[in-house]
Design an enzyme around this catalytic site. Structure first.
Site, PDB file in Angstrom:
ATOM      1  N   TYR A 271      -3.124   1.004  14.966  1.00 41.84           N
ATOM      2  CA  TYR A 271      -3.459  -0.377  14.622  1.00 41.84           C
ATOM      3  C   TYR A 271      -3.124  -1.349  15.745  1.00 41.84           C
ATOM      4  O   TYR A 271      -3.134  -2.551  15.552  1.00 41.84           O
ATOM      5  CB  TYR A 271      -2.715  -0.787  13.346  1.00 41.84           C
TER       6      TYR A 271
ATOM      7  N   HIS B  98     -10.068  -6.314   7.938  1.00 43.42           N
ATOM      8  CA  HIS B  98      -8.910  -5.479   8.289  1.00 43.42           C
ATOM      9  C   HIS B  98      -8.639  -5.499   9.791  1.00 43.42           C
ATOM     10  O   HIS B  98      -7.503  -5.208  10.224  1.00 43.42           O
ATOM     11  CB  HIS B  98      -9.137  -4.040   7.826  1.00 43.42           C
TER      12      HIS B  98
ATOM     13  N   HIS C 184       4.321  -0.381   9.005  1.00 51.34           N
ATOM     14  CA  HIS C 184       3.896   0.960   9.416  1.00 51.34           C
ATOM     15  C   HIS C 184       5.078   1.912   9.382  1.00 51.34           C
ATOM     16  O   HIS C 184       6.171   1.586   9.827  1.00 51.34           O
ATOM     17  CB  HIS C 184       3.294   0.923  10.823  1.00 51.34           C
TER      18      HIS C 184
ATOM     19  N   ARG D  71      -5.644  -7.470  10.984  1.00 53.33           N
ATOM     20  CA  ARG D  71      -4.341  -6.792  10.999  1.00 53.33           C
ATOM     21  C   ARG D  71      -4.119  -6.136  12.363  1.00 53.33           C
ATOM     22  O   ARG D  71      -3.022  -6.167  12.908  1.00 53.33           O
ATOM     23  CB  ARG D  71      -4.286  -5.763   9.874  1.00 53.33           C
TER      24      ARG D  71
ATOM     25  N   LYS E  36       0.810  -1.212   0.000  1.00 46.37           N
ATOM     26  CA  LYS E  36       0.000   0.000   0.000  1.00 46.37           C
ATOM     27  C   LYS E  36       0.845   1.264   0.000  1.00 46.37           C
ATOM     28  O   LYS E  36       0.504   2.248  -0.663  1.00 46.37           O
ATOM     29  CB  LYS E  36      -0.928  -0.009   1.221  1.00 46.37           C
TER      30      LYS E  36
END
Length: 330
Positions: free
Chosen positions: A316, A281, A307, A284, A225
């Protein structure tokens, strides 16, 4: 001096011809409006600050969105999702308006209308962010220097609230058991792999057999991403899972399933089990939190999860207070 001439029975055209400036003309429904516009343009010419607004006054928002899709969105990794967003924006009443005629109040009304329709705050924020970037792009790169960005004058939605969903007791085992009943036998392994590695859905679905190093127990994730590839360690459970999967001699994708198929199966199984408010998600989130609970430090977890900042990693990560209490000796 501007010339005002009548066009037909209902329109008046203002024409300005000045040495050193391109000819300017615009049509209005009243002579008064034509004169007012001409005075404003001539005043700017006198001061040497006039910038033609012809293109922004003759380009609709829908036409600008088409150009944005071709020149901006198509260069993004998320272009498919953004093109859908653009198509939706082109169905709004704002899409037929000329760029120069759009005001902050128009986008404030758009925001409030979407809220009334029950749209998520983050969805509205992303729509407005795209429109704001469109206006900036038009002003900086499309020759519409006189165009202002009306989106900047309104209060933007705050976006989605930070999620803290973790898998509760027995949810994981029940979910995996239910997923094994799916017609596509890759659904359950994908969920297990997500929990073991903290990888994003797109990263998992793109994973190729040639990116797996069974000797060193590593997986190389490409085209992630954030635009960078990364290599992650594989846990014993992840290694055992991969070893159990069928593999073609020529290689190819590890998990043969589409994003839509995975999403539908995951949602259906959660519904069948009565598991509420769980998204793919969130796995994660779960994995990242487990990394910390397993004793990994911040840099080690960031290397696995990808990250870029501590702030994003914190978003997260949701450690269970009861586990923290145990670390204090309780």
């Amino acid at each position: 001096m501007a010339m005002i001439r009548k066009r037909g029975d209902l329109q008046f055209q203002a024409v300005i011809r000045r040495k050193g400036w391109p000819e300017q003309r615009k049509t209005f429904f009243t002579e008064k409006d034509a004169e007012k516009w001409a005075r404003g343009v001539e005043h700017e010419m006198d001061r040497g600050i006039f910038i033609s607004r012809h293109e922004s006054e003759t380009t609709t928002l829908s036409e600008a969105l088409d150009r944005y899709a071709r020149e901006v969105s198509n260069l993004k990794k998320s272009h498919a999702r953004e093109l859908v967003r653009i198509k939706n924006l082109q169905t709004t009443t704002l899409s037929v308006r000329f760029l120069a005629n759009l005001r902050g109040s128009d986008f404030a009304n758009f925001r409030d209308q979407k809220r009334a329709e029950g749209k998520a705050e983050n969805t509205i924020r992303l729509d407005l962010a795209l429109l704001s970037h469109l206006f900036n792009t038009a002003r900086r790169e499309w020759g519409m220097e006189g165009l202002t960005n009306p989106v900047l004058s309104i209060k933007m939605p705050s976006g989605s609230n930070q999620r803290s969903r973790r898998l509760e007791d027995e949810e994981e085992s029940k979910l995996i058991q239910e997923l094994t009943k799916c017609r596509n036998k890759y659904i359950a392994p994908i969920v297990i792999f997500a929990i073991e590695t903290g990888s994003r859905q797109g990263e998992i679905l793109k994973l190729q057999w040639q990116n797996i190093d069974f000797n060193q127990k590593l997986a190389h994730l490409i085209d992630t991403k954030n635009g960078e590839s990364r290599t992650i360690p594989l846990s014993p459970k992840a290694m055992s899972l991969l070893s159990s999967l069928p593999r073609a001699i020529k290689g190819g994708k590890v998990f043969s399933v589409t994003a839509d198929g995975l999403s539908r199966a995951f949602s259906r199984c959660c519904k069948n089990l009565g598991i509420e408010d769980l998204r793919f998600h969130d796995l994660r989130h779960e994995a990242t939190s487990r990394f910390f609970e397993g004793g990994l430090n911040t840099m080690e977890v960031a290397t696995i999860s990808g990250h870029k900042t501590l702030q994003m990693l914190k978003r997260y990560t949701h450690l269970r207070p009861v586990d923290l209490a145990k670390k204090l000796g309780w």
